[in-house]
Design a protein around this motif. Structure first.
Motif, PDB file in Angstrom:
ATOM      1  N   UNK A 103      -4.430 -12.344  -4.217  1.00  0.00           N
ATOM      2  CA  UNK A 103      -3.381 -10.908  -4.709  1.00  0.00           C
ATOM      3  C   UNK A 103      -3.972  -9.563  -4.874  1.00  0.00           C
ATOM      4  N   UNK A 104      -5.501  -9.911  -5.608  1.00  0.00           N
ATOM      5  CA  UNK A 104      -6.116  -8.754  -6.128  1.00  0.00           C
ATOM      6  C   UNK A 104      -6.801  -8.059  -4.946  1.00  0.00           C
ATOM      7  N   UNK A 105      -7.221  -8.897  -3.839  1.00  0.00           N
ATOM      8  CA  UNK A 105      -7.870  -8.568  -2.440  1.00  0.00           C
ATOM      9  C   UNK A 105      -6.688  -7.665  -1.717  1.00  0.00           C
ATOM     10  N   UNK A 106      -5.433  -8.322  -1.713  1.00  0.00           N
ATOM     11  CA  UNK A 106      -4.719  -7.570  -0.770  1.00  0.00           C
ATOM     12  C   UNK A 106      -3.979  -6.176  -1.482  1.00  0.00           C
ATOM     13  N   UNK A 111      -4.189  -0.130  -1.696  1.00  0.00           N
ATOM     14  CA  UNK A 111      -4.746   1.255  -2.417  1.00  0.00           C
ATOM     15  C   UNK A 111      -5.708   1.894  -1.597  1.00  0.00           C
ATOM     16  N   UNK A 112      -6.791   1.072  -0.775  1.00  0.00           N
ATOM     17  CA  UNK A 112      -7.602   2.014   0.162  1.00  0.00           C
ATOM     18  C   UNK A 112      -6.716   2.430   1.255  1.00  0.00           C
ATOM     19  N   UNK A 113      -5.653   2.169   1.684  1.00  0.00           N
ATOM     20  CA  UNK A 113      -4.877   2.471   2.588  1.00  0.00           C
ATOM     21  C   UNK A 113      -3.704   3.505   1.905  1.00  0.00           C
ATOM     22  N   UNK A 114      -3.700   3.876   0.722  1.00  0.00           N
ATOM     23  CA  UNK A 114      -2.646   4.737   0.108  1.00  0.00           C
ATOM     24  C   UNK A 114      -1.449   4.241   0.355  1.00  0.00           C
ATOM     25  N   UNK A 118       3.364  -0.725  -2.573  1.00  0.00           N
ATOM     26  CA  UNK A 118       2.219  -1.652  -2.389  1.00  0.00           C
ATOM     27  C   UNK A 118       2.630  -3.129  -2.858  1.00  0.00           C
ATOM     28  N   UNK A 119       3.440  -3.184  -4.048  1.00  0.00           N
ATOM     29  CA  UNK A 119       3.805  -4.552  -4.501  1.00  0.00           C
ATOM     30  C   UNK A 119       4.642  -5.256  -3.562  1.00  0.00           C
ATOM     31  N   UNK A 120       5.632  -4.439  -3.083  1.00  0.00           N
ATOM     32  CA  UNK A 120       6.494  -5.144  -2.064  1.00  0.00           C
ATOM     33  C   UNK A 120       5.578  -5.641  -0.815  1.00  0.00           C
ATOM     34  N   UNK A 154      -4.554  -9.326   5.014  1.00  0.00           N
ATOM     35  CA  UNK A 154      -5.118  -8.104   4.747  1.00  0.00           C
ATOM     36  C   UNK A 154      -5.110  -7.085   5.999  1.00  0.00           C
ATOM     37  N   UNK A 155      -5.530  -7.571   7.156  1.00  0.00           N
ATOM     38  CA  UNK A 155      -5.418  -6.565   8.336  1.00  0.00           C
ATOM     39  C   UNK A 155      -4.195  -6.118   8.678  1.00  0.00           C
ATOM     40  N   UNK A 156      -3.019  -7.191   8.445  1.00  0.00           N
ATOM     41  CA  UNK A 156      -1.506  -6.828   8.761  1.00  0.00           C
ATOM     42  C   UNK A 156      -1.104  -6.110   7.659  1.00  0.00           C
ATOM     43  N   UNK A 157      -1.353  -5.894   6.600  1.00  0.00           N
ATOM     44  CA  UNK A 157      -0.746  -5.238   5.421  1.00  0.00           C
ATOM     45  C   UNK A 157      -0.462  -3.738   5.738  1.00  0.00           C
ATOM     46  N   UNK A 158      -1.267  -3.072   6.453  1.00  0.00           N
ATOM     47  CA  UNK A 158      -0.639  -1.552   6.676  1.00  0.00           C
ATOM     48  C   UNK A 158       0.165  -1.569   8.151  1.00  0.00           C
TER      49      UNK A 158
END
Length: 311
Positions: A103-106, A111-114, A118-120, A154-158
């Motif tokens: 969770x902390x990594x994600x 946050x890096x992508x602003x 975020x939580x959702x 991680x690479x799908x998050x944005x």
């Protein structure tokens, strides 16, 4: 300057003559290719063939020395920064923080992508990749398959439109590989384009289209069936027990492109059927039957015909 927008029916990647040099060595040599929207495109080739360098040029991480092209409708040189924000890139090596939880990594990536919500977004990524029950586990304690899921999350998050996956299943067990590919095709069905480099022939056969690169040059491109048909290879097999002297003789015969042992089955292939049959007759009196060439035989044949860019 207005930013180009990818049309729904235009290619996700379209590059022409991409070239990258390091000193006197040309690592990628005039690469031209297109990848359609929603396509899973497999990028194959031996180690050092230029696959990773090509991927990095397409996603804006490296500037080509020559050539031009567009990714997501954006110029790969002038609009590289914008491309990077719209692409998900999964590297060969696990690149997240092993002393942080899943969770902390994600949350850090978000946050890096602003990102908003975020939580959702993190919760959705955990659920989609089956990571929710392990969300508080440290990344460094995950097996290879679970690290792979985390890296994909991680690479799908944005919510990228294009995924570039650089040998993502290296060192992962068969079950995890199967689950990974099921997820990749689910993403492609949603319209996300996937360019994936791999060494595994069973994974190559899962792709819609393939490109084979060796020594910096794209040698062939098409569907798996098209590449086999276009190769012109002739293949033969025999199922009698294999004796080593005959095997070694076939491997050293210049008329034979590939020799493959599969248990008690021996396969041989060549670009010229008559020369292959003559070579088999020279080294053994056993019966051989005609079989379709495999992708592995096609790619080995292509590699051996390519000019070495180290030479």
């Amino acid at each position: 300057m207005a930013t180009a927008v990818q049309s729904a029916d235009g290619p996700t990647i379209a590059v022409e003559g991409l070239t990258k040099r390091y000193g006197e060595r040309t690592v990628v040599d005039r690469l031209s290719m297109t990848v359609a929207r929603g396509e899973v495109y497999g990028f194959l080739g031996p180690n050092g063939s230029g696959k990773t360098t090509s991927i990095r040029m397409m996603c804006g991480l490296l500037t080509p020395d020559a050539g031009a092209g567009h990714t997501l409708g954006l110029d790969v040189v002038r609009e590289a920064a914008t491309i990077k924000r719209r692409v998900g890139y999964m590297t060969q090596r696990f690149g997240l923080y092993e002393d942080l939880s899943i969770r902390e990594n994600l949350e850090f990536i978000a946050r890096m992508y602003d990102m908003d919500r975020r939580r959702e977004r993190v919760a959705q990524a955990l659920d989609r990749l089956g990571l929710a029950t392990r969300a508080e586990q440290l990344a460094g304690r995950l097996s290879g398959g679970w690290k792979q899921r985390l890296a994909l999350a991680a690479c799908m998050l944005h919510e990228p439109e294009l995924l570039l996956l650089d040998e993502p299943t290296a060192g992962v067990d068969p079950v995890a590989r199967r689950d990974f590919w099921n997820e990749i095709h689910a993403l492609a069905a949603e319209g996300i384009t996937v360019l994936v480099s791999t060494h595994y022939m069973d994974e190559a056969e899962r792709c819609h289209r393939l490109g084979y690169i060796a020594y910096g040059r794209l040698l062939a491109s098409g569907t798996p069936d098209e590449l086999v048909a276009q190769s012109g290879l002739a293949s033969r097999s025999t199922e009698d027990p294999v004796d080593m002297p005959m095997l070694l003789a076939l491997e050293q015969d210049p008329a034979v492109s590939t020799v493959t042992r599969l248990g008690n089955t021996l396969r041989a292939s060549s670009a010229i059927a008559s020369e292959l049959d003559a070579a088999l007759a020279r080294h053994t009196a056993r019966p051989w039957k005609t079989v379709p060439p495999t992708l592995e035989e096609v790619f080995i044949h292509l590699s051996r015909r390519a000019a070495d860019n180290f030479a």
